[in-house]
Design an enzyme around this catalytic site. Structure first.
Site, mmCIF file in Angstrom:
data_model
loop_
_atom_site.group_PDB
_atom_site.id
_atom_site.type_symbol
_atom_site.label_atom_id
_atom_site.label_comp_id
_atom_site.label_asym_id
_atom_site.label_seq_id
_atom_site.Cartn_x
_atom_site.Cartn_y
_atom_site.Cartn_z
ATOM 1 N N GLN A 144 3.436 9.876 1.652
ATOM 2 C CA GLN A 144 4.420 8.833 1.892
ATOM 3 C C GLN A 144 5.706 9.485 2.402
ATOM 4 O O GLN A 144 6.238 10.394 1.780
ATOM 5 C CB GLN A 144 4.698 8.063 0.605
ATOM 6 C CG GLN A 144 3.491 7.336 0.035
ATOM 7 C CD GLN A 144 3.117 6.102 0.833
ATOM 8 O OE1 GLN A 144 3.853 5.657 1.710
ATOM 9 N NE2 GLN A 144 1.959 5.527 0.528
ATOM 10 N N TYR B 167 -9.321 4.333 -1.376
ATOM 11 C CA TYR B 167 -8.344 5.001 -0.512
ATOM 12 C C TYR B 167 -7.271 5.733 -1.341
ATOM 13 O O TYR B 167 -6.073 5.538 -1.160
ATOM 14 C CB TYR B 167 -7.637 4.010 0.423
ATOM 15 C CG TYR B 167 -8.464 2.875 0.978
ATOM 16 C CD1 TYR B 167 -9.189 3.026 2.159
ATOM 17 C CD2 TYR B 167 -8.509 1.631 0.345
ATOM 18 C CE1 TYR B 167 -9.924 1.983 2.687
ATOM 19 C CE2 TYR B 167 -9.250 0.579 0.866
ATOM 20 C CZ TYR B 167 -9.956 0.758 2.041
ATOM 21 O OH TYR B 167 -10.685 -0.275 2.558
ATOM 22 N N ASN C 69 -1.566 9.808 -5.158
ATOM 23 C CA ASN C 69 -0.191 9.319 -5.284
ATOM 24 C C ASN C 69 -0.070 8.239 -6.358
ATOM 25 O O ASN C 69 0.766 8.327 -7.269
ATOM 26 C CB ASN C 69 0.275 8.782 -3.929
ATOM 27 C CG ASN C 69 1.720 8.323 -3.926
ATOM 28 O OD1 ASN C 69 2.621 9.069 -4.299
ATOM 29 N ND2 ASN C 69 1.949 7.087 -3.502
ATOM 30 N N GLU D 86 -12.028 8.563 -1.969
ATOM 31 C CA GLU D 86 -11.263 9.011 -0.800
ATOM 32 C C GLU D 86 -12.228 9.743 0.113
ATOM 33 O O GLU D 86 -13.129 10.434 -0.355
ATOM 34 C CB GLU D 86 -10.110 9.920 -1.224
ATOM 35 C CG GLU D 86 -9.373 10.608 -0.098
ATOM 36 C CD GLU D 86 -8.770 9.636 0.904
ATOM 37 O OE1 GLU D 86 -8.974 9.871 2.119
ATOM 38 O OE2 GLU D 86 -8.131 8.656 0.494
ATOM 39 N N ASP E 119 -5.103 0.659 -1.212
ATOM 40 C CA ASP E 119 -3.994 1.031 -0.330
ATOM 41 C C ASP E 119 -4.624 1.435 1.000
ATOM 42 O O ASP E 119 -4.681 2.617 1.344
ATOM 43 C CB ASP E 119 -3.205 2.187 -0.953
ATOM 44 C CG ASP E 119 -1.986 2.581 -0.129
ATOM 45 O OD1 ASP E 119 -1.659 1.855 0.830
ATOM 46 O OD2 ASP E 119 -1.374 3.628 -0.433
ATOM 47 N N CYS F 39 0.420 -1.295 4.400
ATOM 48 C CA CYS F 39 1.378 -0.832 5.404
ATOM 49 C C CYS F 39 1.374 -1.734 6.632
ATOM 50 O O CYS F 39 2.025 -1.422 7.632
ATOM 51 C CB CYS F 39 1.085 0.616 5.802
ATOM 52 S SG CYS F 39 -0.569 0.883 6.475
ATOM 53 N N GLU G 118 6.259 -1.900 4.318
ATOM 54 C CA GLU G 118 5.250 -1.726 3.270
ATOM 55 C C GLU G 118 5.405 -2.912 2.323
ATOM 56 O O GLU G 118 6.521 -3.358 2.042
ATOM 57 C CB GLU G 118 5.488 -0.415 2.527
ATOM 58 C CG GLU G 118 4.284 0.132 1.817
ATOM 59 C CD GLU G 118 3.514 1.149 2.654
ATOM 60 O OE1 GLU G 118 2.508 1.682 2.129
ATOM 61 O OE2 GLU G 118 3.897 1.402 3.802
#
Length: 362
Positions: free
Chosen positions: A186, A214, A219, A235, A295, A320, A354
């Site tokens: 980020q 994802y 994070n 992921e 995400d 996003c 976002e």
């Protein structure tokens, strides 16, 4: 890299426009008023990359207006970037100007920094890097107190570490993150911290399990894992998986199982369409999933993954791209309603935004 329209005087108006855009997109779903999380007006971006432009005997940092790759905008400082980047830029430029081993066929410089003060510089070349370059780069890294990577075709020479260390605080606890060079992180650290705290609060204290799609470098995984019994996270990027595993170990988070699968592949596994060797030893039926956290990339969730999320009581969604978020919510609106939503201004002075929503079953 394109030049941004940096104008602090317009900040409040552009943030209000983003808020109203999200309200308009979510209005068909009777969304509540969004929480709004602003950004620092300057020095908020923790990473930056610059092409280098040569005029006479000097190379300059350069950016370009959208659609114009021939007219450089020469950069001496970069107010949207972190103070650490701005402090490093002239010192790196002075170093390549003074040393031919650093300067010869250098075409790009990249900076990655953290709120914690760590920094990594990548210098990219149109030539092989030799011992002379390594000696000069080692001296520069020592002088600046940074890690440094040299890249050329088929070469990647690392001086120090190939990642930076970030520290982010969520609900009073500090989490440590390894952020590798070249992997997604980020860009706006202050707003990222606000996103983490919002998601932590929206998830709440749970007695069941969390599915995360994802997950990147972990994070969100690290703080959210402290709110649930256990987590199954997915992921596809190998570098992100490796960073996430290191971050879980560094923070002593031991209730997360991470598998390298795409969201689409996990959908097939949960629907028992086909088995995956990477899920060997993982009993999917042992999980009591109450919430799915997503995400996704700008394209949003594909239709099958969106259908997968429908089976969960709660969907916590960070986006996003508000348009693909609205498209996904449209697909889910017959079974889920929006309980909470938020705007996070990760990208001031741009149209990008976002957002986050918590969807619960009707």
């Amino acid at each position: 890299m394109s030049a941004p329209q940096f104008d602090p005087a317009s900040y409040d108006a552009q943030l209000e426009e983003k808020k109203q855009r999200l309200i308009s997109l979510l209005a068909p779903f009777n969304a509540p008023a969004p929480d709004v999380f602003d950004s620092p007006r300057e020095h908020y971006r923790l990473r930056a990359e610059f092409r280098l432009w040569r005029e006479g005997n000097e190379r300059f940092y350069a950016m370009f207006a959208a659609g114009d790759k021939r007219t450089p905008i020469l950069i001496e400082d970069f107010p949207i970037a972190s103070q650490r980047i701005n402090d490093l830029m002239p010192r790196v430029k002075a170093a390549w100007q003074a040393n031919e081993a650093l300067n010869f066929k250098l075409f790009q410089a990249e900076f990655l920094t953290t709120l914690a003060g760590d920094a990594l510089i990548t210098l990219c070349y149109h030539r092989p890097l030799d011992e002379h370059w390594q000696n000069a780069a080692q001296q520069l890294a020592n002088e600046l107190g940074v890690s440094l990577i040299g890249r050329s075709r088929g070469q990647r020479l690392v001086i120090g570490r190939d990642h930076v260390i970030e520290e982010l605080e969520v609900n009073g606890r500090s989490f440590s993150y390894r952020q590798p060079e070249g992997a997604f992180t980020q860009p706006n650290g202050r707003v990222n911290q606000k996103m983490l705290n919002w998601a932590f609060d929206a998830l709440g204290e749970r007695q069941d399990d969390l599915l995360e799609l994802y997950c990147g470098n972990g994070n969100f995984t690290l703080p959210l894992a402290t709110r649930v019994r256990k987590v199954l996270a997915t992921e596809i990027s190998k570098s992100s998986v490796n960073a996430a595993l290191a971050n879980l170990a560094d923070n002593q988070v031991d209730n997360v199982t991470l598998v390298r699968l795409s969201a689409e592949e996990l959908t097939e596994a949960l629907n028992e369409v086909r088995p995956f060797r990477r899920l060997a030893g993982i009993d999917l039926k042992s999980y009591d999933f109450g919430t799915v956290f997503v995400d996704p990339p700008r394209a949003g969730m594909d239709p099958d993954t969106c259908e997968l999320t429908r089976r969960f009581e709660r969907i916590l969604y960070i986006s996003c791209n508000p348009q693909t978020l609205a498209d996904n919510i449209e697909q889910l609106s017959d079974t889920h309603r929006i309980e909470r939503c938020a705007v996070f201004d990760q990208f001031p002075y741009t149209h990008h935004m976002e957002s986050g929503v918590l969807l619960v079953r009707k």
